[in-house]
Design a protein around this motif. Structure first.
Motif, PDB file in Angstrom:
ATOM      1  N   LYS A  94       0.848  -1.197   0.000  1.00  0.00           N
ATOM      2  CA  LYS A  94       0.000   0.000   0.000  1.00  0.00           C
ATOM      3  C   LYS A  94       0.879   1.241   0.000  1.00  0.00           C
ATOM      4  O   LYS A  94       1.748   1.407   0.859  1.00  0.00           O
ATOM      5  N   GLY A  95       0.663   2.088  -0.994  1.00  0.00           N
ATOM      6  CA  GLY A  95       1.374   3.360  -1.082  1.00  0.00           C
ATOM      7  C   GLY A  95       0.467   4.492  -0.648  1.00  0.00           C
ATOM      8  O   GLY A  95      -0.692   4.571  -1.088  1.00  0.00           O
ATOM      9  N   THR A  96       0.971   5.356   0.236  1.00  0.00           N
ATOM     10  CA  THR A  96       0.185   6.469   0.760  1.00  0.00           C
ATOM     11  C   THR A  96       0.942   7.777   0.600  1.00  0.00           C
ATOM     12  O   THR A  96       2.088   7.899   1.040  1.00  0.00           O
ATOM     13  N   ASN A  97       0.309   8.743  -0.035  1.00  0.00           N
ATOM     14  CA  ASN A  97       0.880  10.080  -0.197  1.00  0.00           C
ATOM     15  C   ASN A  97      -0.252  11.077  -0.007  1.00  0.00           C
ATOM     16  O   ASN A  97      -0.935  11.469  -0.947  1.00  0.00           O
ATOM     17  N   GLY A  98      -0.463  11.465   1.268  1.00  0.00           N
ATOM     18  CA  GLY A  98      -1.609  12.316   1.558  1.00  0.00           C
ATOM     19  C   GLY A  98      -2.886  11.537   1.277  1.00  0.00           C
ATOM     20  O   GLY A  98      -3.097  10.443   1.790  1.00  0.00           O
ATOM     21  N   GLY A  99      -3.734  12.093   0.421  1.00  0.00           N
ATOM     22  CA  GLY A  99      -4.956  11.398   0.040  1.00  0.00           C
ATOM     23  C   GLY A  99      -4.760  10.492  -1.158  1.00  0.00           C
ATOM     24  O   GLY A  99      -5.715   9.864  -1.628  1.00  0.00           O
ATOM     25  N   ARG A 100      -3.563  10.381  -1.628  1.00  0.00           N
ATOM     26  CA  ARG A 100      -3.257   9.552  -2.801  1.00  0.00           C
ATOM     27  C   ARG A 100      -2.892   8.148  -2.339  1.00  0.00           C
ATOM     28  O   ARG A 100      -1.965   7.951  -1.555  1.00  0.00           O
ATOM     29  N   LEU A 101      -3.629   7.139  -2.835  1.00  0.00           N
ATOM     30  CA  LEU A 101      -3.421   5.757  -2.432  1.00  0.00           C
ATOM     31  C   LEU A 101      -3.216   4.869  -3.647  1.00  0.00           C
ATOM     32  O   LEU A 101      -3.800   5.104  -4.716  1.00  0.00           O
ATOM     33  N   TYR A 102      -2.398   3.845  -3.466  1.00  0.00           N
ATOM     34  CA  TYR A 102      -2.196   2.863  -4.533  1.00  0.00           C
ATOM     35  C   TYR A 102      -1.959   1.505  -3.890  1.00  0.00           C
ATOM     36  O   TYR A 102      -1.173   1.382  -2.949  1.00  0.00           O
ATOM     37  N   TYR A 103      -2.667   0.487  -4.394  1.00  0.00           N
ATOM     38  CA  TYR A 103      -2.573  -0.856  -3.840  1.00  0.00           C
ATOM     39  C   TYR A 103      -2.035  -1.822  -4.897  1.00  0.00           C
ATOM     40  O   TYR A 103      -2.335  -1.696  -6.095  1.00  0.00           O
ATOM     41  N   ALA A 149      -9.890  -6.401  -6.782  1.00  0.00           N
ATOM     42  CA  ALA A 149      -9.968  -4.955  -6.980  1.00  0.00           C
ATOM     43  C   ALA A 149     -10.639  -4.686  -8.316  1.00  0.00           C
ATOM     44  O   ALA A 149     -10.456  -5.439  -9.282  1.00  0.00           O
ATOM     45  N   GLU A 150     -11.398  -3.624  -8.366  1.00  0.00           N
ATOM     46  CA  GLU A 150     -12.124  -3.297  -9.595  1.00  0.00           C
ATOM     47  C   GLU A 150     -11.176  -2.948 -10.734  1.00  0.00           C
ATOM     48  O   GLU A 150     -11.439  -3.218 -11.898  1.00  0.00           O
ATOM     49  N   GLY A 153      -4.458  -0.946  -9.076  1.00  0.00           N
ATOM     50  CA  GLY A 153      -4.139   0.139  -8.152  1.00  0.00           C
ATOM     51  C   GLY A 153      -5.234   0.468  -7.171  1.00  0.00           C
ATOM     52  O   GLY A 153      -5.001   1.186  -6.194  1.00  0.00           O
ATOM     53  N   ALA A 154      -6.441  -0.063  -7.417  1.00  0.00           N
ATOM     54  CA  ALA A 154      -7.560   0.218  -6.514  1.00  0.00           C
ATOM     55  C   ALA A 154      -7.501  -0.689  -5.288  1.00  0.00           C
ATOM     56  O   ALA A 154      -6.791  -1.698  -5.263  1.00  0.00           O
ATOM     57  N   GLU A 155      -8.269  -0.347  -4.270  1.00  0.00           N
ATOM     58  CA  GLU A 155      -8.313  -1.148  -3.051  1.00  0.00           C
ATOM     59  C   GLU A 155      -9.007  -2.481  -3.335  1.00  0.00           C
ATOM     60  O   GLU A 155      -9.955  -2.559  -4.116  1.00  0.00           O
ATOM     61  N   PHE A 156      -8.534  -3.529  -2.674  1.00  0.00           N
ATOM     62  CA  PHE A 156      -9.144  -4.848  -2.816  1.00  0.00           C
ATOM     63  C   PHE A 156     -10.343  -4.917  -1.868  1.00  0.00           C
ATOM     64  O   PHE A 156     -10.183  -4.974  -0.653  1.00  0.00           O
ATOM     65  N   THR A 157     -11.527  -4.887  -2.428  1.00  0.00           N
ATOM     66  CA  THR A 157     -12.729  -4.767  -1.597  1.00  0.00           C
ATOM     67  C   THR A 157     -13.687  -5.947  -1.728  1.00  0.00           C
ATOM     68  O   THR A 157     -14.405  -6.273  -0.783  1.00  0.00           O
ATOM     69  N   ARG A 158     -13.732  -6.593  -2.877  1.00  0.00           N
ATOM     70  CA  ARG A 158     -14.679  -7.687  -3.070  1.00  0.00           C
ATOM     71  C   ARG A 158     -14.077  -8.992  -2.557  1.00  0.00           C
ATOM     72  O   ARG A 158     -12.989  -9.385  -2.967  1.00  0.00           O
ATOM     73  N   ARG A 159     -14.793  -9.671  -1.661  1.00  0.00           N
ATOM     74  CA  ARG A 159     -14.266 -10.861  -1.010  1.00  0.00           C
ATOM     75  C   ARG A 159     -15.086 -12.102  -1.353  1.00  0.00           C
ATOM     76  O   ARG A 159     -16.310 -12.049  -1.390  1.00  0.00           O
TER      77      ARG A 159
END
Length: 287
Positions: A94-103, A149-150, A153-159
Motif C-alpha cells: 500500500k502506497g500512501t501520499n496524503g490522500g493519494r493511495l495505490y494498492y 480490486a475493480e 491500483g484500486a483497493e481490494f474490496t470484493r471478497r
C-alpha cells in the motif's frame, strides 16, 4: 564411533530439513528511506530453494518500488502478509501520499519463484466467470479466501471465501492452498475424523450422459452440520471432450458443527426407485 557419528549426522540433517520443510514462510522487513518517502520492503528468508527465493524477493522489491512510483515517490509504502503457506505467500503493498493511495497484490509460489494466479488452483470456465466476473486480473489471496480490486491500483474490496470457490477447485493442487481431505470410493465403510471448519472432497468416477449421477444423503448429527458446498465434473485431458465421455466428479463438503454423521453416496438414476449400482458410505466424525 565413526559409524555412530555418521548416523547421528545424517539424522540431524534430516531433522533440520524437516524443520525447514512445510513451515510458514519467514518474511523480514527491509526499510528503505528516500528524500521524501519511506519504503517497507518485504524480504523472504529460509525458503527451500535459494534461487526461487532470490527471484521472489526481486519481484517483491520491484513491486514495492513500483508502488512508490505510483504515489509520486512521496509518503510511505507499507505491506501486509495476507496469506502464508509453506510454499505460497501473498502480500498486499500500500502506497500512501496524503490522500493519494495505490494498492498492489503479489502472490508468490516459492516452488517456481514466480507469481501464481487463480488458474493454478481453480478451473477457468463459465462458472468461474459467473461467480467472479470477466475481470479477474487483480486478485489477492488471503487466509480465508480471495479479494478482488475493480481495477489496477484500486483497493481490494470484493471478497469470496474458499468455500465459495471449492466447486471450481483443481483437487490435485488445492491442497497447497488450503487443507482439503481427499476421499475416493475406497473410503466406503470407513470413518473420517475432521475438525469443525474442515473441508473434504470426494473424487468419483462418473458419466452423466448415461443418466447416472452421484446422489448424497446425510443423516445424524445437528441439522446443517455437514454441508455440500458444490460439485464439478472434469473430463481427463487424455480423452476427447465429447458427449458420452466418462470423467471424474468432485463433490466438496464443509464440516460446520460437531457430531457424528452418516454420509451416503449412491451412483444412480434419480428417477429410478432402486439402489444405486455403486455406493460409498462414510461415517464422518466432526470434533
Amino acid at each position: 564411533m565413526k559409524k555412530i557419528a555418521g548416523v547421528l549426522l545424517a539424522t540431524l540433517l534430516l531433522f533440520c530439513q524437516s524443520v525447514f520443510a512445510d513451515q510458514p514462510t519467514t518474511v523480514l522487513t527491509e526499510l528503505k528511506s528516500g528524500k521524501q518517502i519511506t519504503l517497507e520492503i518485504p524480504v523472504i528468508d529460509g525458503a527451500n530453494d535459494e534461487v526461487f527465493q532470490r527471484s521472489a524477493n526481486r519481484m517483491l522489491r520491484n513491486a514495492a518500488e513500483d508502488v512508490a512510483d505510483k504515489v509520486g515517490k512521496k509518503g510511505n509504502v507499507t505491506y501486509e502478509v495476507t496469506m502464508n503457506r509453506p510454499s505460497l505467500i501473498s502480500v498486499l503493498l500500500k502506497g500512501t501520499n496524503g490522500g493519494r493511495l495505490y494498492y498492489r497484490g503479489v502472490n508468490l509460489d516459492l516452488t517456481t519463484g514466480r507469481e501464481f494466479t487463480l488458474d493454478d488452483f481453480f478451473f477457468s470456465n463459465e462458472e468461474r466467470e459467473k461467480l467472479l466476473g470477466k475481470h479477474q486480473e487483480n486478485v489477492l489471496f488471503t487466509d480465508e479466501g480471495i479479494v478482488l480490486a475493480e481495477k489496477k491500483g484500486a483497493e481490494f474490496t470484493r471478497r469470496l471465501s474458499y468455500e465459495e470457490l471449492l466447486p471450481l477447485a483443481r483437487i490435485g493442487d488445492i491442497g497447497r492452498l488450503l487443507k482439503v481431505w481427499k476421499l475416493t470410493e475406497n473410503s466406503d465403510g470407513k470413518v473420517l475424523t475432521v475438525q469443525q471448519g474442515d473441508l473434504f472432497a470426494f473424487k468419483l468416477n462418473a458419466n452423466p450422459s448415461t443418466g447416472f449421477q452421484w446422489v448424497n444423503t446425510i443423516s445424524g448429527g445437528p441439522a446443517e452440520g455437514i454441508v455440500k458446498t458444490g460439485s464439478s465434473f472434469v473430463i481427463p485431458n487424455s480423452q476427447k471432450e465429447q458427449v458420452g465421455t466418462p470423467g471424474v466428479e468432485f463433490q466438496f463438503y464443509a464440516a460446520k458443527k460437531p457430531g457424528t454423521y452418516q454420509l451416503k453416496l449412491s451412483y444412480q438414476r434419480p428417477w429410478e426407485k432402486i439402489n444405486g449400482i455403486r455406493e460409498c458410505n462414510v461415517t464422518v466424525l466432526v470434533k
